[in-house]
Design an enzyme around this catalytic site. Structure first.
Site, PDB file in Angstrom:
ATOM      1  N   HIS A  15     -20.644  -6.121 -11.667  1.00  0.00           N
ATOM      2  CA  HIS A  15     -20.665  -5.783 -10.236  1.00  0.00           C
ATOM      3  C   HIS A  15     -21.025  -4.313 -10.034  1.00  0.00           C
ATOM      4  O   HIS A  15     -20.232  -3.534  -9.519  1.00  0.00           O
ATOM      5  CB  HIS A  15     -19.315  -6.116  -9.586  1.00  0.00           C
ATOM      6  CG  HIS A  15     -19.250  -5.762  -8.128  1.00  0.00           C
ATOM      7  ND1 HIS A  15     -20.042  -6.378  -7.175  1.00  0.00           N
ATOM      8  CD2 HIS A  15     -18.522  -4.834  -7.454  1.00  0.00           C
ATOM      9  CE1 HIS A  15     -19.790  -5.846  -5.987  1.00  0.00           C
ATOM     10  NE2 HIS A  15     -18.879  -4.898  -6.131  1.00  0.00           N
ATOM     11  N   ASN A  21     -13.043  -0.901  -7.555  1.00  0.00           N
ATOM     12  CA  ASN A  21     -14.201  -0.455  -8.335  1.00  0.00           C
ATOM     13  C   ASN A  21     -13.864   0.689  -9.272  1.00  0.00           C
ATOM     14  O   ASN A  21     -12.951   1.459  -8.994  1.00  0.00           O
ATOM     15  CB  ASN A  21     -15.314  -0.014  -7.373  1.00  0.00           C
ATOM     16  CG  ASN A  21     -16.179  -1.179  -6.973  1.00  0.00           C
ATOM     17  OD1 ASN A  21     -16.559  -1.984  -7.812  1.00  0.00           O
ATOM     18  ND2 ASN A  21     -16.500  -1.269  -5.690  1.00  0.00           N
ATOM     19  N   ASP A  75     -21.503 -10.182  -4.106  1.00  0.00           N
ATOM     20  CA  ASP A  75     -22.902 -10.249  -4.553  1.00  0.00           C
ATOM     21  C   ASP A  75     -23.510 -11.624  -4.223  1.00  0.00           C
ATOM     22  O   ASP A  75     -24.682 -11.738  -3.882  1.00  0.00           O
ATOM     23  CB  ASP A  75     -22.985  -9.978  -6.061  1.00  0.00           C
ATOM     24  CG  ASP A  75     -22.379  -8.626  -6.418  1.00  0.00           C
ATOM     25  OD1 ASP A  75     -22.603  -7.666  -5.660  1.00  0.00           O
ATOM     26  OD2 ASP A  75     -21.659  -8.545  -7.426  1.00  0.00           O
ATOM     27  N   ARG A  86     -20.607   3.309  -8.483  1.00  0.00           N
ATOM     28  CA  ARG A  86     -19.231   2.808  -8.586  1.00  0.00           C
ATOM     29  C   ARG A  86     -18.514   3.490  -9.750  1.00  0.00           C
ATOM     30  O   ARG A  86     -17.314   3.747  -9.697  1.00  0.00           O
ATOM     31  CB  ARG A  86     -19.236   1.285  -8.742  1.00  0.00           C
ATOM     32  CG  ARG A  86     -19.686   0.569  -7.457  1.00  0.00           C
ATOM     33  CD  ARG A  86     -19.641  -0.929  -7.660  1.00  0.00           C
ATOM     34  NE  ARG A  86     -20.113  -1.673  -6.499  1.00  0.00           N
ATOM     35  CZ  ARG A  86     -21.392  -1.864  -6.206  1.00  0.00           C
ATOM     36  NH1 ARG A  86     -22.342  -1.337  -6.970  1.00  0.00           N
ATOM     37  NH2 ARG A  86     -21.733  -2.591  -5.144  1.00  0.00           N
ATOM     38  N   ASN A 129      -9.758   5.673  -9.624  1.00  0.00           N
ATOM     39  CA  ASN A 129      -9.309   4.283  -9.511  1.00  0.00           C
ATOM     40  C   ASN A 129      -8.741   3.700 -10.807  1.00  0.00           C
ATOM     41  O   ASN A 129      -7.901   2.791 -10.766  1.00  0.00           O
ATOM     42  CB  ASN A 129     -10.447   3.408  -8.985  1.00  0.00           C
ATOM     43  CG  ASN A 129     -10.746   3.720  -7.524  1.00  0.00           C
ATOM     44  OD1 ASN A 129     -10.054   4.515  -6.902  1.00  0.00           O
ATOM     45  ND2 ASN A 129     -11.785   3.100  -6.979  1.00  0.00           N
ATOM     46  N   ASP A 148       0.882  -1.169   0.000  1.00  0.00           N
ATOM     47  CA  ASP A 148       0.000   0.000   0.000  1.00  0.00           C
ATOM     48  C   ASP A 148       0.916   1.214   0.000  1.00  0.00           C
ATOM     49  O   ASP A 148       2.139   1.066   0.114  1.00  0.00           O
ATOM     50  CB  ASP A 148      -0.922  -0.010   1.237  1.00  0.00           C
ATOM     51  CG  ASP A 148      -2.189   0.813   1.016  1.00  0.00           C
ATOM     52  OD1 ASP A 148      -2.217   1.668   0.111  1.00  0.00           O
ATOM     53  OD2 ASP A 148      -3.158   0.599   1.767  1.00  0.00           O
ATOM     54  N   ARG A 197     -24.052 -11.713  -0.395  1.00  0.00           N
ATOM     55  CA  ARG A 197     -25.257 -10.928  -0.057  1.00  0.00           C
ATOM     56  C   ARG A 197     -26.514 -11.687  -0.448  1.00  0.00           C
ATOM     57  O   ARG A 197     -27.476 -11.759   0.328  1.00  0.00           O
ATOM     58  CB  ARG A 197     -25.232  -9.583  -0.809  1.00  0.00           C
ATOM     59  CG  ARG A 197     -24.240  -8.610  -0.245  1.00  0.00           C
ATOM     60  CD  ARG A 197     -24.341  -7.247  -0.930  1.00  0.00           C
ATOM     61  NE  ARG A 197     -23.458  -6.325  -0.270  1.00  0.00           N
ATOM     62  CZ  ARG A 197     -22.526  -5.571  -0.870  1.00  0.00           C
ATOM     63  NH1 ARG A 197     -22.385  -5.613  -2.187  1.00  0.00           N
ATOM     64  NH2 ARG A 197     -21.756  -4.772  -0.167  1.00  0.00           N
ATOM     65  N   MET A 216     -16.445  -7.423   2.205  1.00  0.00           N
ATOM     66  CA  MET A 216     -15.664  -7.560   0.965  1.00  0.00           C
ATOM     67  C   MET A 216     -14.408  -8.381   1.212  1.00  0.00           C
ATOM     68  O   MET A 216     -13.984  -9.170   0.365  1.00  0.00           O
ATOM     69  CB  MET A 216     -15.326  -6.176   0.404  1.00  0.00           C
ATOM     70  CG  MET A 216     -14.599  -6.220  -0.924  1.00  0.00           C
ATOM     71  SD  MET A 216     -15.462  -7.203  -2.165  1.00  0.00           S
ATOM     72  CE  MET A 216     -16.322  -5.926  -3.053  1.00  0.00           C
TER      73      MET A 216
HETATM   74  C1  LMR Z   1     -19.577  -3.494  -2.586  1.00  0.00           C
HETATM   75  O1  LMR Z   1     -20.277  -4.158  -3.347  1.00  0.00           O
HETATM   76  O2  LMR Z   1     -19.859  -3.379  -1.388  1.00  0.00           O
HETATM   77  C2  LMR Z   1     -18.332  -2.851  -3.104  1.00  0.00           C
HETATM   78  O3  LMR Z   1     -18.310  -2.915  -4.493  1.00  0.00           O
HETATM   79  C3  LMR Z   1     -18.121  -1.465  -2.616  1.00  0.00           C
HETATM   80  C4  LMR Z   1     -19.190  -0.502  -3.076  1.00  0.00           C
HETATM   81  O4  LMR Z   1     -18.831   0.592  -3.547  1.00  0.00           O
HETATM   82  O5  LMR Z   1     -20.368  -0.789  -2.941  1.00  0.00           O
END
Ligand code: LMR
Length: 294
Positions: A156, A98, A129, A66, A73, A14, A132, A205
């Site tokens: 995503h 992202n 995803d 995003r 990014n 980093d 979740r 994540m």
């Molecule tokens: C997520 O899905 O949580 C990540 O991609 C971060 C975001 O910006 O939502």
């Protein structure tokens, strides 16, 4: 990753704080060594790596998509891709930064410029995803999460995230389908909103990235039948002009072993896919154009 038994050497990079994080992690009694590299040691950090996990970049603030992160990014991911092309061209690259729908094509284009692009070894991590979907669906259906595996396809971000609830073998009312689909597509926003300007999902994540990396490491070590949805260079949607797409992918020693098709979907899901494709195409093109111009 320090807890993963397949890891022998863990390299951290980093622009700040890495030696401290490295020293801290190195005291965990698992059988891998840990080194935290400093800002000017990117090449050393990447040198001869087998698996490179890239979560670098700035997070969203409430109200941002995003894609709003692209300007910052894209350059970060391009720099990391350039260094990777020289230091570890044969590694497997797991992209979390992202907007994933654009950063994966950026990474690919840079590797192509260096003549080292292997489409079987570049993965957009969409596993959060899937986590979740499992969490939200199991809560609605009163199931244990390990009993609920949802095939999430597409990309995503927002409408490009397409959960195929009809493939779960569970039944849902129209209201449940609508609400669950929306929650899975915009789950990241829930965290961004709750963090109220201080960032986006990091812990969930991390778990998602670690799960995908573990699956890949097992497959690289020869374990069979390992399947995860992931955003890869894929023939699945090329007829719609989309070069990268997430579906279930069987992983193997070569990285991508077999890309599965979308499978059977219902009329509602057909519409979701139709809505996802133009957005995905735009996001991918934006990444490709960025590397062509910079
Ligand atoms: C997520 O899905 O949580 C990540 O991609 C971060 C975001 O910006 O939502």
């Amino acid at each position: 990753m320090k807890l993963n038994p397949h890891v022998t050497e863990l390299s951290l990079y980093d622009i700040v704080n890495t030696p401290g994080v490295g020293a801290d992690l190195s005291h965990i009694n698992t059988n891998s060594t840990v080194v935290g590299y400093k800002k000017d040691q990117l090449h050393e950090a990447l040198k001869d790596a087998d698996v490179v996990i890239i979560p670098a970049g700035v997070p969203r603030k409430p109200g941002m998509t995003r894609d709003d992160l692209f300007n910052t990014n894209a350059g970060i991911v391009k720099t990391l891709a350039e260094a990777s092309a020289k230091a570890c061209p044969n590694a497997n690259f797991l992209i979390i930064s992202n907007p994933v729908n654009s950063t994966v094509p950026i990474f690919a284009e840079v590797l192509k410029k260096h003549g080292v692009f292997n489409p079987k070894r570049l993965f957009g991590v969409t596993t959060l995803d899937v986590l979740r979907a499992s969490t939200f669906v199991s809560a609605v259906k009163g199931k244990r999460t390990e009993e609920v595996n949802v095939h999430v396809i597409g990309g995503h971000s927002g409408v490009t995230i397409v959960p195929l609830l009809s493939q779960t073998g569970l039944t849902f009312t129209k209201e449940q389908t609508d609400a669950l689909t929306h929650r899975i597509q915009f789950g990241g926003d829930e965290v961004v909103k709750a963090k109220d300007g201080t960032g986006s999902a990091t812990l969930s994540m991390a778990q998602a990235g670690a799960r995908f990396a573990d699956s890949l490491l097992k497959a690289l070590n020869g374990e069979k039948g390992i399947v995860e949805p992931t955003f890869v260079y894929s023939p699945v949607a090329t007829k719609d002009g989309v070069e990268y797409f997430s579906t279930n992918v069987e992983l193997g020693p070569e990285g991508v072993a077999k890309i599965h098709q979308i499978g059977k979907v219902n009329a509602f899901e057909e519409e979701l896919i139709k809505a996802a494709l133009p957005e995905l195409k735009k996001n991918i093109q934006k990444g490709v154009d960025f590397v062509a111009k910079n």
